[in-house]
Design an enzyme around this catalytic site. Structure first.
Site, short mmCIF file in Angstrom:
data_model
loop_
_atom_site.label_atom_id
_atom_site.label_comp_id
_atom_site.label_asym_id
_atom_site.label_seq_id
_atom_site.Cartn_x
_atom_site.Cartn_y
_atom_site.Cartn_z
N GLU A 49 0.86 -1.18 0.00
CA GLU A 49 0.00 0.00 0.00
C GLU A 49 0.90 1.24 0.00
OE1 GLU A 49 -4.41 1.00 1.49
OE2 GLU A 49 -3.34 -0.63 2.42
N GLU A 62 -2.09 0.34 13.46
CA GLU A 62 -3.29 0.71 12.70
C GLU A 62 -4.56 0.39 13.50
OE1 GLU A 62 -3.61 -1.57 9.09
OE2 GLU A 62 -4.92 -0.07 8.17
C1 BGC Z 1 -5.37 2.47 4.73
C2 BGC Z 1 -5.89 3.50 5.68
C3 BGC Z 1 -6.81 4.36 4.88
C4 BGC Z 1 -7.96 3.47 4.58
C5 BGC Z 1 -9.13 4.12 3.97
C6 BGC Z 1 -6.52 1.59 4.37
O1 BGC Z 1 -6.19 0.53 3.57
O2 BGC Z 1 -4.28 1.77 5.21
O3 BGC Z 1 -5.07 4.01 6.57
O4 BGC Z 1 -7.14 5.57 5.38
O5 BGC Z 1 -7.57 2.34 3.85
O6 BGC Z 1 -10.20 3.45 4.30
#
Ligand code: BGC
Length: 735
Positions: free
Chosen positions: A347, A620
């Site tokens: 990501e 997270e």
């Molecule tokens: C990310 C987040 C992001 C989110 C949005 C994720 O996959 O890692 O931090 O804001 O998607 O929904």
């Protein structure tokens, strides 16, 4: 105009296939040089060498921008590297940031017109000024040649395969790409460079017999490895952030990203350091194809954008100090040229919501002015004609979301307030305006469409839900009001007319009352739907965004919030949207004690819980590692995600009480909040006006405060509702 515009974009003939390519040119210098500059850029990530020496300290150049519209170039003084006689110029180029092959984004197929998808390109000019006053410019054209290199594959997600036995010397012709050079811009952001080098703290043999190195800190960067082995033998290093509950290596949470360095030996000893990738890791699994391979040394090189550190915090509670440490390391690892959600899995994207949430804290820790201004340039470049701001920048992924897209107003406002530099408003004013206009013109659709919005992302009210229970429509309205309010503040700062926006602000505020709050209870339930307005985040947003009309309403909202938290055993339930403001909503509305109780909470869910599980960066999920040692699902579980690190803002602004009352700390308001569970707190920020600090100590039933105020700055302290005017210099108060 800089010499780079004389150069041509060039690429090799053939397909890239993920390899690092070397572009070469020999040049003759026959006179004494007065000075020489290298101008260079790439589609991909490049490193420039002259006569075998790296020309500059940057990593990951030219940085990540929306390549279709903006590509930075770097300028380096190379006077010392050129000799009289023959000189070899080499530019190595890899995929780098190009490989953001995420479902949301694919810059590989959407970059320089005329360049094949999946290929890389460079543009270079060397400007040499001779002592006799003449000037030569050598630039990329079809006289350059290209070679494949021993780096057989290199990409940001999968890492690298480096084959020291590779010895191809076939020259490839290059092709000039007939493409517009107006996308080139001088370096806008901070360069990314080495910040520190970590050594292995522990060598572990795991229960399943593997060798794992522990760097003691979840870090972001690359390796310097010294190794040797017989020809074709291999050494492989793989990255992981945590060990599993049995103590074994784990990196299931990296998803498709292989994040590994594979070195193929040639019988000699070598030291390898990558120029082109970064990994997020604390642990490294070492695999050797045979005993003849030896890993003689390995270091972890921490790289990030070269921002000046300006903020510091410490207090008598070691777990809070660790929390602050984790916030700082979350920023180090995710401020690598652009603000990313996380640095390890497939990501590593410029998620706007995450950046918005953390932007104030980030801007007190480090000077982020240049860093954010560069990224805001990409936000502008990616803004849709309609005004829509994307959830990920850079990207071409066109739907907006409340709290994510609002980054386009919140970040310029925060950066302006921290540094007092109005250019961030001037540069972004049209973007903010178009965004607020978009909300205004599409009010019915935008604020009523749940599917656009991420809601209170990762809130905990509902098992197995990503978005919690706070209705997305309410959040969209609350952020519509907040963005409009901040846009008005920005308009005032640069003397623009904002009257129509005051009207819109009042309209949205009225709608919130009408649809989401009734006079008596300040709530309205939506029976029959899953959403509920009775969530912590609901009260938090109404309080922090001042979405109330009377003092009585404010008091009632704060009371309801406190009751909800107490009912939930003194624990939070908020996600990305509510968490940054949760403690402010309490401490600024009469519940300082409860704010501290949440901050000091050690049980899940809380900020300290991850620390009890050994965290060295922000997680997270509140339960990235659950109480039973299991992990949150591999599907989405980062151990280096700065969003919840936004609490650092509360530590500076409410614990220590340092607030920019006017932009750039022209005026300071100190609002320190003490608590008996903490004996002392210290924080400082090196502002544009000078060093500001605040300290308090509880001793013998009294609190001693020490404030430091720069010259020519007005400052006030409010302690227990009493105002103290402070002069420049050091003031001590004992209360
Ligand atoms: C990310 C987040 C992001 C989110 C949005 C994720 O996959 O890692 O931090 O804001 O998607 O929904």
């Amino acid at each position: 105009m800089d010499a780079i515009y004389q150069g041509n974009w060039i690429t090799y003939l053939g397909n890239n296939e993920g390899k690092v390519w070397e572009f070469k040119k020999s040049i003759e210098v026959d006179k004494k040089i007065k000075g020489a500059k290298l101008y260079s850029s790439a589609i991909g990530t490049y490193a420039a060498y002259i006569n075998g020496q790296k020309t500059d300290v940057y990593h990951l150049a030219p940085g990540y921008t929306w390549y279709k519209k903006r590509v930075q170039y770097q300028v380096t003084d190379v006077s010392e590297l050129l000799n009289i006689g023959k000189n070899e110029i080499s530019i190595f180029v890899a995929y780098g940031f190009l490989c953001q092959i995420n479902k949301h984004e694919n810059p590989m197929t959407d970059h320089l017109p005329g360049l094949e998808p999946m290929n890389t390109a460079i543009i270079v000019a060397i400007e040499i000024e001779y002592e006799d006053g003449s000037i030569d410019v050598i630039y990329t054209d079809d006289s350059w040649v290209a070679y494949e290199t021993m780096i057989r594959s290199s990409d940001m997600y999968n890492g690298e395969v480096v084959d020291y036995t590779f010895s191809e010397t076939i020259k490839r012709d290059v092709r000039i790409i007939d493409s517009d050079k107006s996308i080139l811009i001088p370096q806008e952001g901070e360069i990314v460079k080495t910040q520190e080098v970590l050594s292995v703290e522990n060598v572990i043999t795991t229960p399943c017999g593997e060798t794992v190195l522990d760097f003691g800190q979840n870090m972001v960067g690359h390796f310097i490895v010294t190794f040797s082995g017989d020809s074709k033998e291999e050494l492989t290093l793989e990255c992981g952030e945590v060990l599993d509950k049995y103590g074994n290596f784990y990196n299931g949470n990296y998803r498709a990203a292989k994040a590994r360095l594979n070195l193929i030996c040639d019988g000699k000893k070598h030291t390898y350091e990558s120029d082109f990738v970064f990994y997020g890791f604390r642990y490294v699994r070492v695999t050797k194809s045979s005993d003849s391979v030896s890993l003689d040394d390995i270091k972890g090189v921490v790289v990030h954008s070269d921002m000046a550190r300006i903020g510091h915090f410490n207090c008598s509670n070691e777990e809070l100090n660790m929390l602050y440490h984790n916030i700082i390391w979350g920023q180090k690892g995710n401020f690598v040229d652009l603000p990313t959600d996380c640095p390890q899995r497939d990501e590593r994207l410029g998620w706007t919501g995450d950046a918005q949430v953390f932007s104030n804290c980030a801007s007190m820790n480090y000077n982020t002015n240049k860093f954010f201004k560069k990224w805001l340039g990409d936000m502008r470049a990616c803004q849709r004609e309609s005004g829509v701001i994307l959830k990920v920048v850079p990207s071409s992924w066109a739907t907006p979301s409340a709290a994510w897209s609002d980054a386009c107003v919140i970040i310029p406002y925060n950066v302006y307030m921290q540094y007092g530099d109005k250019s961030v408003i001037y540069e972004n004013y049209d973007m903010m305006k178009k965004w607020v206009e978009y909300i205004k013109n599409n009010y019915d659709e935008y604020t009523q469409t749940d599917s656009y919005h991420y809601g209170d992302w990762l809130a905990l009210e509902k098992e197995d839900s990503y978005i919690g229970l706070t209705p997305r429509k309410f959040i969209a309205n609350a952020f519509a009001a907040y963005s409009t309010y901040l846009f008005i503040e920005c308009s005032k700062a640069i003397g623009k007319d904002y009257s129509t926006y005051t009207e819109f602000y009042n309209f949205v505020k009225g709608k919130i009352r009408e649809e989401f709050a009734d006079e008596e209870t300040y709530l309205k339930y939506n029976p029959g739907t899953e959403s509920s307005l009775d969530t912590q985040t609901y009260y938090v947003l109404r309080l922090y965004f001042k979405l109330y009309d009377s003092e009585n309403e404010r008091i009632e909202l704060a009371k309801k919030l406190s009751e909800k938290i107490i009912k939930n055993n003194y624990k939070l339930q908020t996600g990305f949207v509510g968490t940054p403001y949760l403690l402010f909503a309490l401490s600024q509305n009469g519940y300082v004690d409860l704010a501290y109780t949440l901050l000091l909470q050690r049980e899940y869910p809380s900020w300290i819980y991850p620390i009890t599980k050994g965290a060295t960066t922000m997680w997270e999920h509140w339960d990235g590692i659950k109480e039973n040692g299991e992990f949150w699902s591999d599907k989405m579980n980062s151990y280096n995600h700065y969003a919840y690190g936004s609490v650092g803002e509360w530590m500076y602004r409410e614990m220590a009480g340092i607030n920019a009352q006017a932009s750039g700390y022209d005026e300071i308001l100190f609002t320190p909040k003490t608590d008996d569970r903490i004996k002392n707190v210290f924080a400082s920020i090196e502002t544009g006006k000078g060093l500001v600090s605040s300290e308090w100590k509880i001793e013998d039933g009294k609190t001693k405060y020490v404030f430091v105020v720069p010259e020519n700055v007005k400052a006030t302290a409010i302690i227990n509702d009493k105002e103290y005017k402070l002069l420049s210099g050091v003031t001590e108060l004992c209360i």
